[in-house]
Design a protein around this motif. Structure first.
Motif, PDB file in Angstrom:
ATOM      1  N   VAL A   1       0.828  -1.212   0.000  1.00 63.67           N
ATOM      2  CA  VAL A   1       0.000   0.000   0.000  1.00 63.67           C
ATOM      3  C   VAL A   1       0.857   1.255   0.000  1.00 63.67           C
ATOM      4  CG1 VAL A   1      -1.710   1.312   1.314  1.00 63.67           C
ATOM      5  CG2 VAL A   1      -1.937  -1.181   1.110  1.00 63.67           C
ATOM      6  N   VAL A   2       1.909   1.263   0.823  1.00 64.21           N
ATOM      7  CA  VAL A   2       2.754   2.453   0.946  1.00 64.21           C
ATOM      8  C   VAL A   2       3.807   2.511  -0.154  1.00 64.21           C
ATOM      9  CG1 VAL A   2       4.399   3.673   2.416  1.00 64.21           C
ATOM     10  CG2 VAL A   2       2.405   2.569   3.440  1.00 64.21           C
ATOM     11  N   GLY A   3       4.451   1.377  -0.433  1.00 64.38           N
ATOM     12  CA  GLY A   3       5.560   1.374  -1.391  1.00 64.38           C
ATOM     13  C   GLY A   3       5.121   1.250  -2.838  1.00 64.38           C
ATOM     14  N   HIS A   4       4.467   0.156  -3.179  1.00 65.83           N
ATOM     15  CA  HIS A   4       4.105  -0.097  -4.570  1.00 65.83           C
ATOM     16  C   HIS A   4       3.180   0.978  -5.118  1.00 65.83           C
ATOM     17  CE1 HIS A   4       3.034  -2.115  -8.239  1.00 65.83           C
ATOM     18  NE2 HIS A   4       1.767  -2.267  -7.862  1.00 65.83           N
ATOM     19  N   HIS A   5       2.195   1.365  -4.356  1.00 65.03           N
ATOM     20  CA  HIS A   5       1.230   2.353  -4.855  1.00 65.03           C
ATOM     21  C   HIS A   5       1.828   3.753  -4.938  1.00 65.03           C
ATOM     22  CE1 HIS A   5      -2.702   0.347  -5.398  1.00 65.03           C
ATOM     23  NE2 HIS A   5      -2.103  -0.596  -4.689  1.00 65.03           N
ATOM     24  N   ARG A   6       2.927   3.982  -4.302  1.00 62.30           N
ATOM     25  CA  ARG A   6       3.616   5.274  -4.416  1.00 62.30           C
ATOM     26  C   ARG A   6       4.673   5.246  -5.505  1.00 62.30           C
ATOM     27  NH1 ARG A   6       7.266   6.032   0.514  1.00 62.30           N
ATOM     28  NH2 ARG A   6       8.375   4.438  -0.701  1.00 62.30           N
ATOM     29  N   ASP A   7       5.355   4.115  -5.655  1.00 64.19           N
ATOM     30  CA  ASP A   7       6.548   4.054  -6.500  1.00 64.19           C
ATOM     31  C   ASP A   7       6.337   3.336  -7.828  1.00 64.19           C
ATOM     32  OD1 ASP A   7       7.967   5.291  -4.424  1.00 64.19           O
ATOM     33  OD2 ASP A   7       8.454   3.359  -3.496  1.00 64.19           O
ATOM     34  N   VAL A   8       5.130   2.871  -8.117  1.00 65.78           N
ATOM     35  CA  VAL A   8       4.897   2.050  -9.298  1.00 65.78           C
ATOM     36  C   VAL A   8       5.503   2.671 -10.558  1.00 65.78           C
ATOM     37  CG1 VAL A   8       2.631   3.101  -9.742  1.00 65.78           C
ATOM     38  CG2 VAL A   8       3.139   0.831 -10.642  1.00 65.78           C
TER      39      VAL A   8
ATOM     40  N   THR B   1       8.598   3.146 -11.243  1.00 62.78           N
ATOM     41  CA  THR B   1       9.907   3.761 -11.057  1.00 62.78           C
ATOM     42  C   THR B   1      10.915   2.709 -10.608  1.00 62.78           C
ATOM     43  OG1 THR B   1       9.674   4.273  -8.677  1.00 62.78           O
ATOM     44  CG2 THR B   1       8.708   5.828 -10.253  1.00 62.78           C
ATOM     45  N   ALA B   2      12.184   3.114 -10.589  1.00 63.64           N
ATOM     46  CA  ALA B   2      13.235   2.193 -10.159  1.00 63.64           C
ATOM     47  C   ALA B   2      13.126   1.864  -8.673  1.00 63.64           C
ATOM     48  CB  ALA B   2      14.606   2.804 -10.453  1.00 63.64           C
TER      49      ALA B   2
ATOM     50  N   THR C   1       7.987  -3.590  -9.936  1.00 58.73           N
ATOM     51  CA  THR C   1       8.089  -3.238 -11.358  1.00 58.73           C
ATOM     52  C   THR C   1       9.387  -3.795 -11.913  1.00 58.73           C
ATOM     53  OG1 THR C   1       6.806  -1.193 -11.068  1.00 58.73           O
ATOM     54  CG2 THR C   1       8.179  -1.363 -13.041  1.00 58.73           C
ATOM     55  N   ALA C   2       9.274  -4.713 -12.864  1.00 59.23           N
ATOM     56  CA  ALA C   2      10.458  -5.326 -13.470  1.00 59.23           C
ATOM     57  C   ALA C   2      10.967  -4.462 -14.607  1.00 59.23           C
ATOM     58  CB  ALA C   2      10.127  -6.719 -13.991  1.00 59.23           C
ATOM     59  N   GLU C   3      12.253  -4.156 -14.601  1.00 63.71           N
ATOM     60  CA  GLU C   3      12.828  -3.383 -15.685  1.00 63.71           C
ATOM     61  C   GLU C   3      13.029  -4.258 -16.925  1.00 63.71           C
ATOM     62  OE1 GLU C   3      16.425  -4.566 -13.072  1.00 63.71           O
ATOM     63  OE2 GLU C   3      14.307  -4.029 -12.826  1.00 63.71           O
ATOM     64  N   ARG C   4      13.144  -3.626 -18.069  1.00 65.10           N
ATOM     65  CA  ARG C   4      13.303  -4.346 -19.334  1.00 65.10           C
ATOM     66  C   ARG C   4      14.584  -5.182 -19.332  1.00 65.10           C
ATOM     67  NH1 ARG C   4      10.855   0.253 -23.472  1.00 65.10           N
ATOM     68  NH2 ARG C   4       9.357   1.054 -21.939  1.00 65.10           N
ATOM     69  N   GLY C   5      14.467  -6.370 -19.852  1.00 63.53           N
ATOM     70  CA  GLY C   5      15.610  -7.269 -19.911  1.00 63.53           C
ATOM     71  C   GLY C   5      15.748  -8.175 -18.710  1.00 63.53           C
TER      72      GLY C   5
ATOM     73  N   GLY D   1       8.404  -3.426 -17.543  1.00 62.05           N
ATOM     74  CA  GLY D   1       8.984  -2.545 -18.550  1.00 62.05           C
ATOM     75  C   GLY D   1       8.423  -1.142 -18.602  1.00 62.05           C
ATOM     76  N   GLN D   2       7.331  -0.877 -17.909  1.00 57.00           N
ATOM     77  CA  GLN D   2       6.787   0.481 -17.932  1.00 57.00           C
ATOM     78  C   GLN D   2       7.635   1.402 -17.061  1.00 57.00           C
ATOM     79  OE1 GLN D   2       2.682  -0.072 -16.836  1.00 57.00           O
ATOM     80  NE2 GLN D   2       2.082  -0.409 -18.951  1.00 57.00           N
ATOM     81  N   VAL D   3       7.664   2.657 -17.416  1.00 63.77           N
ATOM     82  CA  VAL D   3       8.512   3.612 -16.706  1.00 63.77           C
ATOM     83  C   VAL D   3       7.682   4.833 -16.314  1.00 63.77           C
ATOM     84  CG1 VAL D   3      10.677   2.892 -17.775  1.00 63.77           C
ATOM     85  CG2 VAL D   3       9.270   4.628 -18.889  1.00 63.77           C
ATOM     86  N   ARG D   4       8.105   5.461 -15.232  1.00 64.28           N
ATOM     87  CA  ARG D   4       7.472   6.686 -14.768  1.00 64.28           C
ATOM     88  C   ARG D   4       8.516   7.529 -14.069  1.00 64.28           C
ATOM     89  NH1 ARG D   4       4.910   8.424 -10.006  1.00 64.28           N
ATOM     90  NH2 ARG D   4       5.320   6.390  -9.043  1.00 64.28           N
ATOM     91  N   VAL D   5       8.500   8.802 -14.301  1.00 66.37           N
ATOM     92  CA  VAL D   5       9.433   9.712 -13.646  1.00 66.37           C
ATOM     93  C   VAL D   5       9.048   9.817 -12.176  1.00 66.37           C
ATOM     94  CG1 VAL D   5      10.311  12.075 -13.564  1.00 66.37           C
ATOM     95  CG2 VAL D   5       9.803  10.992 -15.771  1.00 66.37           C
ATOM     96  N   VAL D   6      10.023   9.696 -11.286  1.00 62.86           N
ATOM     97  CA  VAL D   6       9.756   9.784  -9.851  1.00 62.86           C
ATOM     98  C   VAL D   6       9.059  11.111  -9.544  1.00 62.86           C
ATOM     99  CG1 VAL D   6      10.795   9.907  -7.556  1.00 62.86           C
ATOM    100  CG2 VAL D   6      11.704   8.312  -9.256  1.00 62.86           C
ATOM    101  N   GLY D   7       7.939  11.022  -8.835  1.00 64.32           N
ATOM    102  CA  GLY D   7       7.184  12.212  -8.477  1.00 64.32           C
ATOM    103  C   GLY D   7       6.113  12.609  -9.471  1.00 64.32           C
ATOM    104  N   ALA D   8       6.160  12.053 -10.674  1.00 61.11           N
ATOM    105  CA  ALA D   8       5.150  12.357 -11.687  1.00 61.11           C
ATOM    106  C   ALA D   8       3.846  11.644 -11.324  1.00 61.11           C
ATOM    107  CB  ALA D   8       5.623  11.920 -13.066  1.00 61.11           C
TER     108      ALA D   8
END
Length: 376
Positions: A143-150, A152-153, A158-162, A249-256
């Motif tokens: 609730v606190v981590g994933h829903h805030r940071d989805v 992002t690194a 969230t799995a990064e590409r590759g 593989g999806q990306v989001r700018v931190v804070g966006a």
């Protein structure tokens, strides 16, 4: 009425599995046999992008509560069967795999729905229902981590590409435990308590596991304990495997701002029912308190195959990359990502050794070649 009734599909499968465990013998195959049956039907049936017409919270949540409460019942009946039915080694193995599968689906979606509720009792039951996959501390980190940071690194879900499924699952299990321990310890320290005092949720989680296994021992002895614990460990790893497909593989700018595009949706007819809409959760990331039956399918999103098809393909990374996720990400980068996100995506592609499917270096994207998936 039909919209309410069809969500009983999940507890119905659990009840059939419980009966199979109780009867013993070849009936123990019912639980794991449900997996290929549901997978094939979900892949063959037309996609379901219909909005639900459900008004009663009580009747909509009754199958969610049933699916959650049936989780320990499945384990207890299997334990009894191990102790009282003359099961062969193959039948016990089938029971182990069936328990693991049913712990993940519908277990994860049902408990997830409850611990996102506002009611204290629902959150309590949702938290400790997760004992079936050894993760009674997951609620706060999710609730606190994933829903805030989805996206992002910073997000461990969230799995990064590759990153292939096997590396992701191993990393995610370790990282989720580390975050769970640290988050509660930090909160206790801020309140003036010891970081790992008796108030830490770790001790309650361990107590839940001990009590759970004590009941299993009373019903089926040490053999049942070993088999059930094996199911719980397998389920724990499969939980992370399903996370792999929801945001890969999806990306989001931190804070966006988090938007509907920062999630993959899967609109399989059966998986929407069996998983209490957890595969249709774009709205869920905009407001985590929205109950499952009010989530509206995003008709503008990229259409992904059945979540079970994705799950199976991930075990062969080249198949997952080339047949499913690369075409989807190419569309996502070119049609949905912001300029800043396209720069992040390009960098991830470079690090993964993937193609650079952008034609400009300033973030502008070319139109993709013949898309594999059509808009809804």
């Amino acid at each position: 009425m039909w919209d309410y009734t069809k969500y009983y599909f999940a507890p119905m499968v659990q009840i059939l599995a419980i009966l199979g465990f109780y009867w013993g013998g070849h009936y123990t195959w019912i639980a794991i046999g449900a997996f290929p049956a549901i997978a094939i039907l979900d892949a063959l049936l037309p996609l379901d992008q219909a909005e639900r017409k459900m008004k009663s919270h009580f009747w909509a949540y009754l199958p969610v509560w049933m699916a959650t409460l049936l989780l320990p019942v499945m384990y207890f009946v299997f334990a009894w069967s191990v102790g009282n039915n003359d099961l062969t080694g193959l039948q016990m193995a089938a029971g182990v795999m069936g328990l693991a599968w049913l712990s993940v689906v519908p277990g994860v979606p049902a408990t997830h729905e409850l611990y996102h509720s506002r009611g204290r009792l629902a959150r309590f039951v949702g938290r400790y229902g997760q004992v079936a996959f050894l993760d009674c501390m997951r609620m706060e980190v999710h609730v606190v981590g994933h829903h805030r940071d989805v996206g992002t690194a910073e997000d461990i879900d969230t799995a990064e590409r590759g990153l292939n499924l096997y590396r992701f699952v191993a990393r995610s299990v370790a990282e989720s435990v580390r975050w769970e321990l640290r988050l509660d310890a930090d909160n206790l320290e801020k309140r003036g308590y010891g970081r790992y005092s008796i108030r830490h949720s770790l001790w309650r989680a361990l107590l839940a596991i001990v009590v759970f296994q004590a009941v299993i021992y009373a019903l089926g002895g040490w053999t049942a304990v070993g088999l059930c614990l094996t199911s719980m460990v397998i389920a724990r790893f499969w939980v992370e495997a399903f996370n792999y497909y929801q945001h890969f593989g999806q990306v989001r700018v931190v804070g966006a701002p988090i938007e509907k595009r920062h999630v993959w949706n899967h609109y399989g007819t059966l998986s929407r029912l069996y998983a209490f809409e957890i595969t249709n959760h774009a709205d869920h990331h905009l407001n985590s308190y929205i109950p499952y039956y009010k989530l509206v399918p995003d008709r503008e999103a990229i259409i992904m195959p059945s979540i079970i098809v994705c799950f199976l393909s991930g075990f062969i990374p080249s198949l997952w990359y080339n047949a499913i996720i690369k075409p989807a990400l190419k569309r996502w980068d070119n049609e949905y990502a912001s300029p800043a996100e396209r720069r992040l995506a390009r960098e991830q592609n470079r690090q993964a050794g993937w193609e650079d499917w952008f034609d400009d270096q300033d973030g502008r994207a070319k139109q993709p070649d013949a898309p594999v998936f059509a808009r809804g």
